[in-house]
Design a protein around this motif. Structure first.
Motif, PDB file in Angstrom:
ATOM      1  N   TYR A  21       0.331  -0.940   0.243  1.00 39.11           N
ATOM      2  CA  TYR A  21       0.110  -0.049  -0.183  1.00 39.11           C
ATOM      3  C   TYR A  21       0.913   1.114  -0.073  1.00 39.11           C
ATOM      4  CZ  TYR A  21      -3.530  -3.267   1.028  1.00 39.11           C
ATOM      5  OH  TYR A  21      -5.033  -3.806   0.770  1.00 39.11           O
ATOM      6  N   ALA A  22       0.757   2.304  -0.384  1.00 41.42           N
ATOM      7  CA  ALA A  22       1.072   3.155  -0.101  1.00 41.42           C
ATOM      8  C   ALA A  22       1.758   3.842   1.125  1.00 41.42           C
ATOM      9  CB  ALA A  22      -0.160   4.872  -0.427  1.00 41.42           C
ATOM     10  N   ASP A  23       3.220   4.397   0.900  1.00 43.08           N
ATOM     11  CA  ASP A  23       3.937   4.325   2.574  1.00 43.08           C
ATOM     12  C   ASP A  23       3.367   5.878   2.663  1.00 43.08           C
ATOM     13  OD1 ASP A  23       5.466   4.968   4.061  1.00 43.08           O
ATOM     14  OD2 ASP A  23       7.049   4.863   2.888  1.00 43.08           O
ATOM     15  N   ASP A  24       2.869   5.891   3.901  1.00 40.00           N
ATOM     16  CA  ASP A  24       2.191   7.420   4.088  1.00 40.00           C
ATOM     17  C   ASP A  24       2.827   8.113   4.809  1.00 40.00           C
ATOM     18  OD1 ASP A  24       0.985   8.331   1.423  1.00 40.00           O
ATOM     19  OD2 ASP A  24      -0.731   7.390   3.041  1.00 40.00           O
ATOM     20  N   THR A  25       4.328   7.046   5.292  1.00 38.15           N
ATOM     21  CA  THR A  25       5.095   7.486   6.278  1.00 38.15           C
ATOM     22  C   THR A  25       5.851   8.710   6.958  1.00 38.15           C
ATOM     23  OG1 THR A  25       6.081   4.956   6.688  1.00 38.15           O
ATOM     24  CG2 THR A  25       6.978   6.590   8.128  1.00 38.15           C
ATOM     25  N   ALA A  26       4.908   9.890   7.771  1.00 35.26           N
ATOM     26  CA  ALA A  26       5.455  10.818   8.372  1.00 35.26           C
ATOM     27  C   ALA A  26       6.895  10.784   8.404  1.00 35.26           C
ATOM     28  CB  ALA A  26       4.366  11.786   9.751  1.00 35.26           C
ATOM     29  N   ALA A  27       7.460  12.613   7.847  1.00 31.24           N
ATOM     30  CA  ALA A  27       8.756  12.553   8.147  1.00 31.24           C
ATOM     31  C   ALA A  27       9.540  12.508   8.930  1.00 31.24           C
ATOM     32  CB  ALA A  27       9.274  12.775   6.079  1.00 31.24           C
ATOM     33  N   GLY A  28       8.659  13.193   9.913  1.00 27.66           N
ATOM     34  CA  GLY A  28       9.622  13.793  11.072  1.00 27.66           C
ATOM     35  C   GLY A  28       8.367  13.169  12.323  1.00 27.66           C
ATOM     36  N   ILE A  29       8.471  13.639  13.622  1.00 26.09           N
ATOM     37  CA  ILE A  29       8.517  13.036  14.897  1.00 26.09           C
ATOM     38  C   ILE A  29       7.315  14.102  14.731  1.00 26.09           C
ATOM     39  CG2 ILE A  29       8.290  13.243  17.087  1.00 26.09           C
ATOM     40  CD1 ILE A  29      10.698  11.211  15.994  1.00 26.09           C
ATOM     41  N   THR A  30       5.689  13.065  15.124  1.00 23.34           N
ATOM     42  CA  THR A  30       4.248  13.751  15.354  1.00 23.34           C
ATOM     43  C   THR A  30       3.998  13.565  16.906  1.00 23.34           C
ATOM     44  OG1 THR A  30       3.498  11.464  15.359  1.00 23.34           O
ATOM     45  CG2 THR A  30       3.187  12.589  12.712  1.00 23.34           C
ATOM     46  N   ASP A  31       2.366  14.105  16.642  1.00 22.91           N
ATOM     47  CA  ASP A  31       2.318  14.381  17.985  1.00 22.91           C
ATOM     48  C   ASP A  31       1.710  12.905  18.708  1.00 22.91           C
ATOM     49  OD1 ASP A  31       1.922  17.213  18.314  1.00 22.91           O
ATOM     50  OD2 ASP A  31      -0.120  17.081  17.879  1.00 22.91           O
ATOM     51  N   ARG A  32       1.537  12.311  17.949  1.00 21.95           N
ATOM     52  CA  ARG A  32       1.412  11.034  18.322  1.00 21.95           C
ATOM     53  C   ARG A  32       2.650   9.857  18.939  1.00 21.95           C
ATOM     54  NH1 ARG A  32      -3.199   7.714  18.020  1.00 21.95           N
ATOM     55  NH2 ARG A  32      -2.920   5.610  17.714  1.00 21.95           N
ATOM     56  N   ASP A  33       3.273  10.080  17.670  1.00 26.17           N
ATOM     57  CA  ASP A  33       5.255  10.188  17.712  1.00 26.17           C
ATOM     58  C   ASP A  33       4.806  10.000  20.133  1.00 26.17           C
ATOM     59  OD1 ASP A  33       5.484   8.436  16.001  1.00 26.17           O
ATOM     60  OD2 ASP A  33       5.825  10.437  14.445  1.00 26.17           O
ATOM     61  N   ARG A  34       4.861  11.069  20.029  1.00 22.03           N
ATOM     62  CA  ARG A  34       5.435  11.577  21.113  1.00 22.03           C
ATOM     63  C   ARG A  34       4.500  11.354  22.285  1.00 22.03           C
ATOM     64  NH1 ARG A  34       5.282  16.658  18.263  1.00 22.03           N
ATOM     65  NH2 ARG A  34       7.757  17.092  17.739  1.00 22.03           N
ATOM     66  N   GLU A  35       3.125  10.981  22.076  1.00 26.15           N
ATOM     67  CA  GLU A  35       2.709  10.246  23.703  1.00 26.15           C
ATOM     68  C   GLU A  35       3.169   8.586  23.919  1.00 26.15           C
ATOM     69  OE1 GLU A  35      -1.267   8.579  21.881  1.00 26.15           O
ATOM     70  OE2 GLU A  35      -1.934  11.049  21.198  1.00 26.15           O
ATOM     71  N   LEU A  36       4.303   8.709  23.149  1.00 24.18           N
ATOM     72  CA  LEU A  36       4.864   6.992  23.670  1.00 24.18           C
ATOM     73  C   LEU A  36       5.662   7.624  24.711  1.00 24.18           C
ATOM     74  CD1 LEU A  36       6.174   5.452  19.523  1.00 24.18           C
ATOM     75  CD2 LEU A  36       4.456   4.169  21.705  1.00 24.18           C
ATOM     76  N   ASP A  37       5.895   8.868  24.340  1.00 23.23           N
ATOM     77  CA  ASP A  37       6.610   9.044  25.763  1.00 23.23           C
ATOM     78  C   ASP A  37       6.507   9.114  27.002  1.00 23.23           C
ATOM     79  OD1 ASP A  37       9.255  10.334  24.661  1.00 23.23           O
ATOM     80  OD2 ASP A  37       8.666  12.245  23.197  1.00 23.23           O
TER      81      ASP A  37
END
Length: 523
Positions: free
Chosen positions: A261-277
């Motif tokens: 499927y299309a690779d829609d991976t965001a290139a940078g750190i997103t707010d959803r990524d920061r939730e992992l912290d």
């Protein structure tokens, strides 16, 4: 132009047979619909793309002349079989018709199933069996038993070559249960599915035990206790949807690739990524839901879980990273603190081997205190059965990426996709603790003589001091990183990007194993 008489007769014969098939389908609907069940043909048509089903052997009839069967020889002999497409991709499918001799397997019936399975192996496409039958056809004796064995050979030869999926949408009993048991995934449905080797009456006569059919082989028993079922659906529509979704993650065969499927991976750190912290609690023994971690790493947060009701302390399922399918294996701290017991080990081992057979990369998330202790586990064979997961990871040659989220102690560290078993890229969060045992246990073992000489507040203060030292030195992920056992210690918010980069780098991984017929997994 006049139509030749022979052609007219031939067309008339076809019309008569078609009318007979239509009457059979109506009879099937009259019997199945009041039970909340679809007919065999309706199930096939609901599964596949509209207009794509090509039926094979629809006019086949049994040849048994005994026990009055010669007076009733319905077309199809109790199974609808053929080939079709799901989302534009080829599949082979057969569906037992319970309205014909209870869906039992006879010589003609079984031959149709084998024909479809041989076709699937020949063209390299998944085969889906929809089971709704009472087992061997008693009237046909050994012929029906022979077809069981021949079907088992096909399932065995197709294992690891084409995906095999079983749907239990009614009864499945006796020798018939071993066909689904040999396939890769089995789906059952609430209230209508049953799968048993022997029924309650036989059990009562043989052992004196009194048990209901649901307790013995109902959908909940198979899904959560024995682990025979990989998904428990609410109804037939739910079961069909689950299978269609599953197929979207899988290649058609072991030489092909899964749909991309299309690779829609965001290139940078997103707010959803920061939730992992902030997702992992400070306390080492506090629970959290590992699926929340997985959802923030994989595409669209979607995880298609397999075996969810069985061994919930271990998560396995399919997801996508950068548009490509991966198999996910993870400890679940919500149950037994994520410890690995017999069921969890076997569940994960089977999944890992499936992914390896079909070229699907493995993404592992570790938070494990070790193997489950206990008398029942030891007597149940956790040494032998727990070794299955070690074997599965060690023999896997697909790309492997592991993320150590928090605890990784003892054998649990080694078995959960460690570098030592062959993982390609191992990442750890700063919250990771990699050691033989946890901090408290380590202090008590390493300093037992010193602590034994102390008491009261003095002992408590010394225990805290030693624990803090151990926590900040021996147990940190940096001790493993210094030895190359962990490739990088990363901030949690960087996990999605790090995993994506690793899997992209590993796309062309090629490994050749030792020359041998096959290994001997500790079964």
């Amino acid at each position: 132009m006049a139509v030749p008489e022979s052609a007219g007769v031939a067309v008339g014969e076809l019309l008569l047979r078609s009318e007979q098939l239509a009457r059979q389908e109506k009879r099937a609907a009259d019997r199945q619909h009041p039970k909340g069940k679809l007919t065999a043909r309706e199930r096939v048509l609901a599964l596949v793309d509209a207009g794509s089903f090509v039926e094979l052997d629809e006019f086949v009839q049994h040849g048994c002349r005994d026990f009055g069967l010669d007076a009733d020889r319905p077309y199809g002999d109790g199974v609808v079989a053929g080939h079709a497409e799901v989302d534009g991709r080829p599949i082979a499918v057969f569906a037992q018709d319970f309205s014909v001799y209870g869906g039992s397997i006879g010589e003609a019936n079984g031959a149709k199933v084998i024909k479809v399975m041989d076709l699937a192996a020949k063209i390299g496409c998944p085969v889906i069996g929809i089971n709704d039958g009472g087992g061997a056809r008693i009237q046909e004796g050994v012929s029906s038993l022979a077809l069981y064995a021949q079907q088992a050979v096909r399932h065995t030869n197709a294992s690891g070559v084409i995906p095999q999926i079983s749907m239990i949408l009614g009864p499945c009993a006796g020798g018939a249960v071993y066909a689904p048991a040999l396939t890769d995934f089995t789906v059952m449905v609430e209230n209508t599915s049953h799968m048993v080797v022997t029924g309650p009456d036989v059990v009562r006569a043989a052992t004196g035990e009194s048990v209901t059919l649901d307790e013995l082989g109902g959908p909940h028993t198979n899904a959560s206790v024995s682990g025979n079922a990989h998904y428990l659906a609410q109804d037939e529509d739910d079961a069909l949807d689950w299978v269609k979704t599953l197929l979207g993650y899988l290649p058609s065969n072991n030489l092909g690739a899964a749909p991309e499927y299309a690779d829609d991976t965001a290139a940078g750190i997103t707010d959803r990524d920061r939730e992992l912290d902030g997702i992992v609690p400070d306390g080492e023994n506090r629970a959290y839901d590992m699926t929340e971690v997985i959802a923030r790493v994989v595409d669209d947060g979607e995880l298609h879980q397999v075996h969810q009701a069985f061994a919930p302390n271990m998560i396995v399922g399919f997801a996508r990273v950068a548009g490509r399918s991966v198999g996910v294996v993870a400890n679940q701290p919500m149950f037994f603190a994520g410890a690995i017991d017999i069921d969890a080990s076997e569940k994960a081992a089977r999944f890992v081997r499936f992914c390896d057979a079909f070229g699907l990369p493995l993404l592992t998330f570790a938070d494990v205190p070790g193997y489950m202790p206990g008398v029942d586990q030891e007597r149940g064979g956790i040494i032998r059965r727990g070794a299955k997961l070690l074997y599965a990871y060690a023999e896997a040659t697909v790309p492997q990426v592991t993320v150590v989220v928090r605890k990784a102690y003892g054998g649990g560290y080694a078995v959960m996709g460690s570098k030592h078993l062959g993982a390609d890229v191992n990442l750890a969060w700063p919250t990771a603790r990699i050691a033989v045992v946890g901090t408290e246990a380590a202090v008590q073992v390493l300093h037992r003589r010193e602590l034994a000489a102390l008491s009261g507040q003095e002992r408590a203060d010394r225990e805290r001091e030693l624990a803090a030292h151990h926590h900040d030195t021996i147990g940190t992920p940096y001790a493993a990183a210094e030895r190359g056992y962990v490739d990088a210690v990363i901030e949690p918010s960087h996990t999605r990007l790090a995993v994506t980069r690793a899997l992209r780098m590993l796309r062309d991984k090629a490994v050749s194993g030792p020359t041998r017929k096959h290994g001997n997994i500790p079964l």
